[in-house]
Design a protein around this motif. Structure first.
Motif, mmCIF file in Angstrom:
data_model
loop_
_atom_site.group_PDB
_atom_site.id
_atom_site.type_symbol
_atom_site.label_atom_id
_atom_site.label_comp_id
_atom_site.label_asym_id
_atom_site.label_seq_id
_atom_site.Cartn_x
_atom_site.Cartn_y
_atom_site.Cartn_z
ATOM 1 N N GLY A 155 54.839 -11.477 27.047
ATOM 2 C CA GLY A 155 54.155 -11.240 28.328
ATOM 3 C C GLY A 155 54.071 -9.764 28.678
ATOM 4 N N TYR A 156 55.143 -9.048 28.338
ATOM 5 C CA TYR A 156 55.138 -7.603 28.609
ATOM 6 C C TYR A 156 53.974 -6.939 27.876
ATOM 7 C CZ TYR A 156 56.268 -2.686 28.458
ATOM 8 O OH TYR A 156 56.175 -1.325 28.545
ATOM 9 N N ALA A 157 53.805 -7.270 26.618
ATOM 10 C CA ALA A 157 52.751 -6.635 25.808
ATOM 11 C C ALA A 157 51.365 -6.958 26.372
ATOM 12 C CB ALA A 157 52.856 -7.101 24.361
ATOM 13 N N ILE A 158 51.188 -8.203 26.792
ATOM 14 C CA ILE A 158 49.895 -8.624 27.354
ATOM 15 C C ILE A 158 49.627 -7.900 28.676
ATOM 16 C CG2 ILE A 158 48.676 -10.592 28.399
ATOM 17 C CD1 ILE A 158 50.201 -12.362 26.261
ATOM 18 N N GLN A 159 50.611 -7.975 29.573
ATOM 19 C CA GLN A 159 50.456 -7.396 30.914
ATOM 20 C C GLN A 159 50.253 -5.881 30.855
ATOM 21 O OE1 GLN A 159 53.927 -7.861 33.438
ATOM 22 N NE2 GLN A 159 52.724 -7.529 35.294
ATOM 23 N N ASN A 160 51.076 -5.227 30.051
ATOM 24 C CA ASN A 160 51.015 -3.772 29.946
ATOM 25 C C ASN A 160 49.626 -3.336 29.482
ATOM 26 O OD1 ASN A 160 52.348 -1.169 29.914
ATOM 27 N ND2 ASN A 160 52.148 -1.273 27.691
ATOM 28 N N TYR A 161 49.085 -4.063 28.510
ATOM 29 C CA TYR A 161 47.776 -3.696 27.966
ATOM 30 C C TYR A 161 46.659 -3.916 28.989
ATOM 31 C CZ TYR A 161 43.599 -3.656 25.109
ATOM 32 O OH TYR A 161 42.341 -3.386 24.621
ATOM 33 N N VAL A 162 46.579 -5.111 29.577
ATOM 34 C CA VAL A 162 45.407 -5.385 30.442
ATOM 35 C C VAL A 162 45.498 -4.675 31.790
ATOM 36 C CG1 VAL A 162 44.841 -7.571 29.318
ATOM 37 C CG2 VAL A 162 46.213 -7.591 31.404
ATOM 38 N N GLU A 163 46.711 -4.538 32.319
ATOM 39 C CA GLU A 163 46.817 -3.811 33.599
ATOM 40 C C GLU A 163 46.455 -2.340 33.415
ATOM 41 O OE1 GLU A 163 49.855 -6.716 36.072
ATOM 42 O OE2 GLU A 163 50.591 -4.740 35.500
ATOM 43 N N GLY A 164 46.719 -1.812 32.228
ATOM 44 C CA GLY A 164 46.316 -0.437 31.914
ATOM 45 C C GLY A 164 44.800 -0.260 31.948
ATOM 46 N N LEU A 165 44.084 -1.359 31.792
ATOM 47 C CA LEU A 165 42.611 -1.313 31.826
ATOM 48 C C LEU A 165 42.073 -1.711 33.201
ATOM 49 C CD1 LEU A 165 41.973 -3.032 28.369
ATOM 50 C CD2 LEU A 165 41.706 -0.598 28.898
ATOM 51 N N GLY A 166 42.971 -2.001 34.150
ATOM 52 C CA GLY A 166 42.548 -2.336 35.512
ATOM 53 C C GLY A 166 42.328 -3.818 35.748
ATOM 54 N N TYR A 167 42.708 -4.660 34.803
ATOM 55 C CA TYR A 167 42.571 -6.115 34.975
ATOM 56 C C TYR A 167 43.886 -6.706 35.477
ATOM 57 C CZ TYR A 167 38.523 -5.324 31.946
ATOM 58 O OH TYR A 167 37.355 -4.857 31.399
ATOM 59 N N SER A 168 43.870 -8.000 35.810
ATOM 60 C CA SER A 168 45.110 -8.630 36.253
ATOM 61 C C SER A 168 45.364 -9.914 35.485
ATOM 62 C CB SER A 168 45.071 -8.883 37.764
ATOM 63 O OG SER A 168 44.034 -9.769 38.072
ATOM 64 N N VAL A 169 46.638 -10.294 35.437
ATOM 65 C CA VAL A 169 47.097 -11.427 34.635
ATOM 66 C C VAL A 169 47.397 -12.612 35.543
ATOM 67 C CG1 VAL A 169 48.847 -12.229 32.999
ATOM 68 C CG2 VAL A 169 48.206 -9.808 33.043
ATOM 69 N N VAL A 170 46.849 -13.767 35.209
ATOM 70 C CA VAL A 170 47.132 -14.994 35.964
ATOM 71 C C VAL A 170 48.587 -15.397 35.734
ATOM 72 C CG1 VAL A 170 46.579 -17.469 36.088
ATOM 73 C CG2 VAL A 170 44.743 -15.771 35.911
ATOM 74 N N ARG A 171 49.281 -15.705 36.811
ATOM 75 C CA ARG A 171 50.704 -16.080 36.744
ATOM 76 C C ARG A 171 50.926 -17.577 36.700
ATOM 77 N NH1 ARG A 171 49.829 -10.575 37.475
ATOM 78 N NH2 ARG A 171 51.638 -9.538 38.376
ATOM 79 N N GLU A 172 50.063 -18.332 37.380
ATOM 80 C CA GLU A 172 50.310 -19.768 37.603
ATOM 81 C C GLU A 172 50.272 -20.601 36.335
ATOM 82 O OE1 GLU A 172 48.687 -17.888 39.623
ATOM 83 O OE2 GLU A 172 49.167 -18.456 41.687
ATOM 84 N N PHE A 173 49.555 -20.114 35.317
ATOM 85 C CA PHE A 173 49.434 -20.874 34.077
ATOM 86 C C PHE A 173 49.972 -20.023 32.937
ATOM 87 C CE2 PHE A 173 46.080 -22.157 36.991
ATOM 88 C CZ PHE A 173 46.356 -23.507 37.113
ATOM 89 N N VAL A 174 50.646 -20.670 31.997
ATOM 90 C CA VAL A 174 51.381 -19.935 30.964
ATOM 91 C C VAL A 174 51.168 -20.595 29.601
ATOM 92 C CG1 VAL A 174 53.153 -19.136 32.586
ATOM 93 C CG2 VAL A 174 53.478 -21.314 31.388
#
Ligand code: MG
Length: 249
Positions: free
Chosen positions: A148-167
């Motif tokens: 999750g860290y790798a996913i979040q770090n990458y997309v938030e760096g591009l200004g997007y956000s990660v859905v939390r409710e589904f995994v």
């Protein structure tokens, strides 16, 4: 409890996952302006019959179709319908699984319909890339939340956000096994990853904020701000040599 799979069991999952990848690829190529999401679902149902596999989602918690088809601001769990026609510029998430010889496979992709906007294309590319960032963390000795860290770090760096409710989730003789695999996380946290774990990694990434709303149909999850959302998923086995993508096309 996390159920570890033997090499023999992973071989069975490879077969199920190859079927998933094949049908998903066919659905992606069928997705074009003018087709309805109901027709795509009907195609998947027909292919499952031909290949003698059971669609994994139909009837799961009473889901009414073989495929989840989620258009534009729909994140996941969209219900196919003969009233929903795909249009030029749409982006469409296809999420599909089968049961073959008692084993599950699960994968998803998002495809553009006709000519899509630059913003939509970038979101889809970033989401797909984030999936591979997450997969590259699927190694013995790493920790669950490294994914999750790798996913979040990458997309938030591009200004997007990660859905939390589904995994994401473990997968094997059941569609959803332990552990849950969040798409956000802190490096070095969570249980240690071991060879024999098989995980479905599935980032859902929004162009706007991460908040989710579920429609009155009880299934379709949409972005609260109606921004676009993309979803890619692979079933991945952790081997002594690193990650092996089982749902490879
Ligand atoms: Mg899944």
């Amino acid at each position: 409890m996390i159920i570890l799979k033997s090499e023999h069991e992973i071989e069975k999952m490879r077969a199920a996952c190859r079927t998933v990848a094949l049908i998903l690829d066919e659905m992606a190529r069928l997705s074009a302006p003018g087709i309805t999401t109901g027709e795509i679902n009907k195609f998947a149902e027909k292919r499952c019959k031909e290949l003698k596999v059971v669609p994994a989602f139909k009837g799961y918690n009473s889901f009414p179709a073989c495929v989840c088809i989620s258009v534009n601001d729909e994140i996941i769990h969209g219900i196919p319908s003969h009233k929903r026609t795909l249009c030029n510029g749409d982006i469409v998430g296809l999420d599909f699984g089968v049961i073959q010889d008692g084993w599950y496979g699960d994968a998803a992709c998002t495809v553009g319909i006709g000519t899509i906007s630059e913003g939509a294309r970038k979101l889809m590319e970033a989401t797909n890339e984030s999936l591979y960032k997450g997969i590259s963390e699927c190694r013995e000795g790493n920790h669950l939340l490294d994914i999750g860290y790798a996913i979040q770090n990458y997309v938030e760096g591009l200004g997007y956000s990660v859905v939390r409710e589904f995994v994401g989730h473990g997968i094997g003789r059941a569609l959803h096994e332990e552990p849950q695999v969040p798409n956000v996380g802190v490096k070095g946290k969570g249980q240690k990853l071991k060879a024999g774990m098989v995980l479905a990694i599935e980032p859902m990434i929004n162009a706007g904020n991460h908040k989710v709303k579920v429609l009155d149909d009880g299934w379709t999850a949409v972005t609260e701000d109606h921004s676009l959302s993309a979803h890619f998923e692979h079933t991945v086995a952790i081997t002594p040599d690193g990650p092996e993508i089982l749902t490879v096309r």
